[in-house]
Design a protein around this motif. Structure first.
Motif, PDB file in Angstrom:
ATOM      1  N   ILE A 120      73.896  93.145 -59.871  1.00  0.00           N
ATOM      2  CA  ILE A 120      73.787  91.848 -59.201  1.00  0.00           C
ATOM      3  C   ILE A 120      73.519  90.760 -60.234  1.00  0.00           C
ATOM      4  CG2 ILE A 120      72.596  90.484 -57.465  1.00  0.00           C
ATOM      5  CD1 ILE A 120      74.234  92.787 -56.336  1.00  0.00           C
ATOM      6  N   ARG A 121      74.428  89.791 -60.293  1.00  0.00           N
ATOM      7  CA  ARG A 121      74.284  88.682 -61.234  1.00  0.00           C
ATOM      8  C   ARG A 121      73.643  87.451 -60.590  1.00  0.00           C
ATOM      9  NH1 ARG A 121      80.123  88.535 -64.444  1.00  0.00           N
ATOM     10  NH2 ARG A 121      80.038  90.685 -65.249  1.00  0.00           N
ATOM     11  N   LEU A 122      73.905  87.264 -59.296  1.00  0.00           N
ATOM     12  CA  LEU A 122      73.469  86.033 -58.633  1.00  0.00           C
ATOM     13  C   LEU A 122      72.745  86.367 -57.336  1.00  0.00           C
ATOM     14  CD1 LEU A 122      73.506  82.919 -58.192  1.00  0.00           C
ATOM     15  CD2 LEU A 122      75.726  83.238 -57.053  1.00  0.00           C
ATOM     16  N   TYR A 123      71.537  85.824 -57.192  1.00  0.00           N
ATOM     17  CA  TYR A 123      70.782  85.899 -55.948  1.00  0.00           C
ATOM     18  C   TYR A 123      70.758  84.484 -55.368  1.00  0.00           C
ATOM     19  CZ  TYR A 123      69.167  90.245 -58.114  1.00  0.00           C
ATOM     20  OH  TYR A 123      69.104  91.476 -58.727  1.00  0.00           O
ATOM     21  N   GLU A 144      61.495  85.074 -70.660  1.00  0.00           N
ATOM     22  CA  GLU A 144      61.933  83.690 -70.840  1.00  0.00           C
ATOM     23  C   GLU A 144      62.685  83.249 -69.583  1.00  0.00           C
ATOM     24  OE1 GLU A 144      64.931  81.033 -73.698  1.00  0.00           O
ATOM     25  OE2 GLU A 144      64.660  83.178 -74.051  1.00  0.00           O
ATOM     26  N   ARG A 145      62.347  82.080 -69.060  1.00  0.00           N
ATOM     27  CA  ARG A 145      63.042  81.557 -67.882  1.00  0.00           C
ATOM     28  C   ARG A 145      63.774  80.274 -68.255  1.00  0.00           C
ATOM     29  NH1 ARG A 145      59.557  79.501 -63.005  1.00  0.00           N
ATOM     30  NH2 ARG A 145      59.959  77.448 -63.897  1.00  0.00           N
ATOM     31  N   VAL A 146      65.054  80.221 -67.905  1.00  0.00           N
ATOM     32  CA  VAL A 146      65.872  79.035 -68.140  1.00  0.00           C
ATOM     33  C   VAL A 146      66.022  78.307 -66.809  1.00  0.00           C
ATOM     34  CG1 VAL A 146      68.105  78.159 -68.899  1.00  0.00           C
ATOM     35  CG2 VAL A 146      67.119  80.203 -69.981  1.00  0.00           C
ATOM     36  N   ASP A 147      65.632  77.041 -66.760  1.00  0.00           N
ATOM     37  CA  ASP A 147      65.701  76.253 -65.530  1.00  0.00           C
ATOM     38  C   ASP A 147      66.881  75.291 -65.575  1.00  0.00           C
ATOM     39  OD1 ASP A 147      63.405  77.125 -63.971  1.00  0.00           O
ATOM     40  OD2 ASP A 147      62.180  76.293 -65.587  1.00  0.00           O
ATOM     41  N   LEU A 148      67.722  75.363 -64.541  1.00  0.00           N
ATOM     42  CA  LEU A 148      68.861  74.465 -64.395  1.00  0.00           C
ATOM     43  C   LEU A 148      68.855  73.903 -62.979  1.00  0.00           C
ATOM     44  CD1 LEU A 148      71.603  76.758 -66.010  1.00  0.00           C
ATOM     45  CD2 LEU A 148      70.423  74.849 -67.111  1.00  0.00           C
ATOM     46  N   ASP A 149      69.680  72.881 -62.745  1.00  0.00           N
ATOM     47  CA  ASP A 149      69.828  72.370 -61.392  1.00  0.00           C
ATOM     48  C   ASP A 149      71.301  72.106 -61.104  1.00  0.00           C
ATOM     49  OD1 ASP A 149      70.509  69.835 -62.470  1.00  0.00           O
ATOM     50  OD2 ASP A 149      68.417  69.207 -62.479  1.00  0.00           O
ATOM     51  N   ARG A 169      66.921  80.332 -63.399  1.00  0.00           N
ATOM     52  CA  ARG A 169      66.623  79.817 -62.056  1.00  0.00           C
ATOM     53  C   ARG A 169      67.327  78.478 -61.877  1.00  0.00           C
ATOM     54  NH1 ARG A 169      60.669  78.164 -59.999  1.00  0.00           N
ATOM     55  NH2 ARG A 169      61.115  76.439 -61.406  1.00  0.00           N
ATOM     56  N   VAL A 170      68.095  78.376 -60.785  1.00  0.00           N
ATOM     57  CA  VAL A 170      68.806  77.141 -60.454  1.00  0.00           C
ATOM     58  C   VAL A 170      68.173  76.546 -59.207  1.00  0.00           C
ATOM     59  CG1 VAL A 170      71.022  76.099 -59.850  1.00  0.00           C
ATOM     60  CG2 VAL A 170      70.953  78.073 -61.395  1.00  0.00           C
ATOM     61  N   THR A 171      67.757  75.293 -59.278  1.00  0.00           N
ATOM     62  CA  THR A 171      67.174  74.616 -58.126  1.00  0.00           C
ATOM     63  C   THR A 171      68.143  73.555 -57.587  1.00  0.00           C
ATOM     64  OG1 THR A 171      66.037  73.055 -59.600  1.00  0.00           O
ATOM     65  CG2 THR A 171      64.802  74.998 -58.879  1.00  0.00           C
ATOM     66  N   ASN A 218      82.789  85.910 -62.295  1.00  0.00           N
ATOM     67  CA  ASN A 218      84.044  86.400 -62.873  1.00  0.00           C
ATOM     68  C   ASN A 218      83.954  86.683 -64.368  1.00  0.00           C
ATOM     69  OD1 ASN A 218      85.335  86.233 -60.400  1.00  0.00           O
ATOM     70  ND2 ASN A 218      86.123  84.166 -60.772  1.00  0.00           N
ATOM     71  N   ALA A 219      82.816  86.379 -64.975  1.00  0.00           N
ATOM     72  CA  ALA A 219      82.665  86.565 -66.424  1.00  0.00           C
ATOM     73  C   ALA A 219      82.737  88.042 -66.801  1.00  0.00           C
ATOM     74  CB  ALA A 219      81.340  85.967 -66.884  1.00  0.00           C
ATOM     75  N   ASP A 220      83.148  88.302 -68.042  1.00  0.00           N
ATOM     76  CA  ASP A 220      83.248  89.679 -68.526  1.00  0.00           C
ATOM     77  C   ASP A 220      81.888  90.357 -68.555  1.00  0.00           C
ATOM     78  OD1 ASP A 220      85.980  89.444 -68.842  1.00  0.00           O
ATOM     79  OD2 ASP A 220      85.827  88.806 -70.937  1.00  0.00           O
ATOM     80  N   ARG A 221      80.852  89.603 -68.880  1.00  0.00           N
ATOM     81  CA  ARG A 221      79.506  90.164 -68.916  1.00  0.00           C
ATOM     82  C   ARG A 221      78.498  89.082 -68.563  1.00  0.00           C
ATOM     83  NH1 ARG A 221      76.630  89.177 -73.705  1.00  0.00           N
ATOM     84  NH2 ARG A 221      77.791  87.963 -75.259  1.00  0.00           N
ATOM     85  N   ALA A 222      77.308  89.534 -68.170  1.00  0.00           N
ATOM     86  CA  ALA A 222      76.233  88.588 -67.852  1.00  0.00           C
ATOM     87  C   ALA A 222      74.944  89.083 -68.501  1.00  0.00           C
ATOM     88  CB  ALA A 222      76.081  88.439 -66.342  1.00  0.00           C
ATOM     89  N   GLY A 223      74.213  89.959 -67.831  1.00  0.00           N
ATOM     90  CA  GLY A 223      73.018  90.521 -68.463  1.00  0.00           C
ATOM     91  C   GLY A 223      71.729  89.947 -67.935  1.00  0.00           C
ATOM     92  N   ASN A 224      71.642  88.613 -67.823  1.00  0.00           N
ATOM     93  CA  ASN A 224      70.434  87.960 -67.332  1.00  0.00           C
ATOM     94  C   ASN A 224      70.634  87.534 -65.883  1.00  0.00           C
ATOM     95  OD1 ASN A 224      69.335  88.039 -70.023  1.00  0.00           O
ATOM     96  ND2 ASN A 224      70.635  86.271 -70.498  1.00  0.00           N
ATOM     97  N   PRO A 225      69.780  87.996 -64.966  1.00  0.00           N
ATOM     98  CA  PRO A 225      69.967  87.649 -63.552  1.00  0.00           C
ATOM     99  C   PRO A 225      69.754  86.171 -63.287  1.00  0.00           C
ATOM    100  CG  PRO A 225      67.864  88.752 -63.870  1.00  0.00           C
ATOM    101  CD  PRO A 225      68.586  88.846 -65.172  1.00  0.00           C
ATOM    102  N   VAL A 226      70.441  85.664 -62.280  1.00  0.00           N
ATOM    103  CA  VAL A 226      70.344  84.262 -61.873  1.00  0.00           C
ATOM    104  C   VAL A 226      69.874  84.197 -60.432  1.00  0.00           C
ATOM    105  CG1 VAL A 226      71.616  82.118 -61.468  1.00  0.00           C
ATOM    106  CG2 VAL A 226      72.202  83.569 -63.429  1.00  0.00           C
TER     107      VAL A 226
END
Length: 339
Positions: free
Chosen positions: A19-22, A48-53, A81-83, A98-106
């Motif tokens: 699962i890449r996206l929740y 580490e948490r990356v915050d985007l909107d 985390r996307v708000t 659709n990316a070939d790889r991810a690794g870090n959950p969003v």
């Protein structure tokens, strides 16, 4: 894929590589934020948490996939985390899935989108995403949630305690979690050392969020009584109350006024509209006065500002209750000037 409440909480508590996206969508933003924190805890204290909107994703749709695939600078776990996500995030979410790889959950919080939104449909149809609709729980659901949250902290609830927790926190999950944390600390409870939570402990350290106190503050905002509002805010602050419950009550009051004002502007009689909305007869005169004071534009602006204040308070590193107090004082002053 579509997730149930139990499935989404379990998945966030133990994120897997599939699962890449929740996607947490729906009007219960506090509930979504609480679920997002579950992922943060699962990643560990050093993560580490990356915050985007949504606005950032609109301007740079490829960034989300890049962040999801990037290695942490500190060689620790990493998540994104996307708000305030909305339809503007569709391209970014599509690129991620659709990316070939991810690794870090969003984990993405989308409080304003409906179940028919394109980003929701995308998440529902993708095996690499989970979508969960967040709605304010019913009273029974909230009591079960309180019991579950307390049990996780090693608290065994006496009869009536779950209901009291719900009532005193306005059913707000974030506030409830803080109250339960405080009570667990007070009783030295943990999963390894369960303790009984009796009413006496609530009396000793629980928040005093009486409906009457919150209602007086909300009335002062709506009626433009700035001096009275200052007094009521001071009382709430002295009691150590979170502003989240009364901000939400204020939004509900403003939304009701907006609905009533819209019906009146369409030609319906004021008394008919108030009866439909079940306004208590002793409050009819003041409600009619408020309907004359508040224009549709002012109501729309006020709702947006109060909701923005709630989001600001729930953000990390926030300024606390002063954010809420500044927002409602400004609204009360605006109505006072209009009088």
């Amino acid at each position: 894929m579509k997730a149930s409440a139990a499935q989404i909480r379990a998945a966030l508590a133990k994120p897997g590589p599939d699962i890449r996206l929740y996607l947490l969508h729906g009007p219960d933003e506090a509930g979504a934020a609480d679920l997002a924190r579950t992922l943060g805890k699962a990643m560990g204290p050093d993560a580490e948490r990356v915050d985007l909107d949504g606005a950032q994703l609109k301007g740079d749709p490829s960034r989300l996939a890049d962040e999801a695939a990037a290695m942490s600078l500190f060689a620790t776990a990493r998540h994104v985390r996307v708000t305030t996500a909305g339809e503007e995030s569709l391209e970014a979410f599509t690129t991620l899935l659709n990316a070939d790889r991810a690794g870090n959950p969003v984990v993405a919080i989308a409080p304003s989108v409906k179940t028919s939104a394109k980003i929701v449909k995308l998440a529902l149809e993708s095996p690499r995403a989970m979508a969960f609709a967040c709605y304010a729980p019913t009273a029974a659901d909230a009591e079960r949630l309180a019991a579950t949250m307390a049990g996780d902290q090693g608290l065994r609830l006496a009869g009536g305690v779950a209901r009291r927790l719900v009532e005193t926190t306005g059913g707000d999950r974030a506030v409830m979690a803080r109250e339960i944390d405080k009570l667990a600390l007070y009783l030295d409870a943990s999963a390894e050392r369960p303790q009984d939570l009796e009413h006496a402990a609530l009396d000793a350290v629980g928040a005093d969020l009486g409906d009457a106190e919150m209602t007086r503050a909300i009335d002062a905002v709506i009626e433009g009584r700035v001096a009275d509002l200052g007094t009521e805010l001071a009382l709430l602050q002295q009691a150590g109350t979170s502003p989240i419950p009364w901000l939400r009550q204020l939004v509900r009051r403003l939304v009701t006024l907006a609905d009533m004002r819209g019906e009146i502007d369409r030609g319906e009689a004021v008394d008919v509209v108030m009866k439909r909305h079940r306004v208590f007869f002793r409050e009819e005169a003041q409600t009619a006065k408020s309907l004359r004071r508040w224009s549709p534009t002012m109501l729309s602006t006020a709702i947006a500002r109060v909701r923005a204040a709630e989001r600001a308070i729930m953000a990390s590193g926030n300024a606390g209750s002063v954010v809420a107090e500044a927002a409602v004082v400004a609204l009360s002053q605006a109505i006072a000037r209009r009088n």
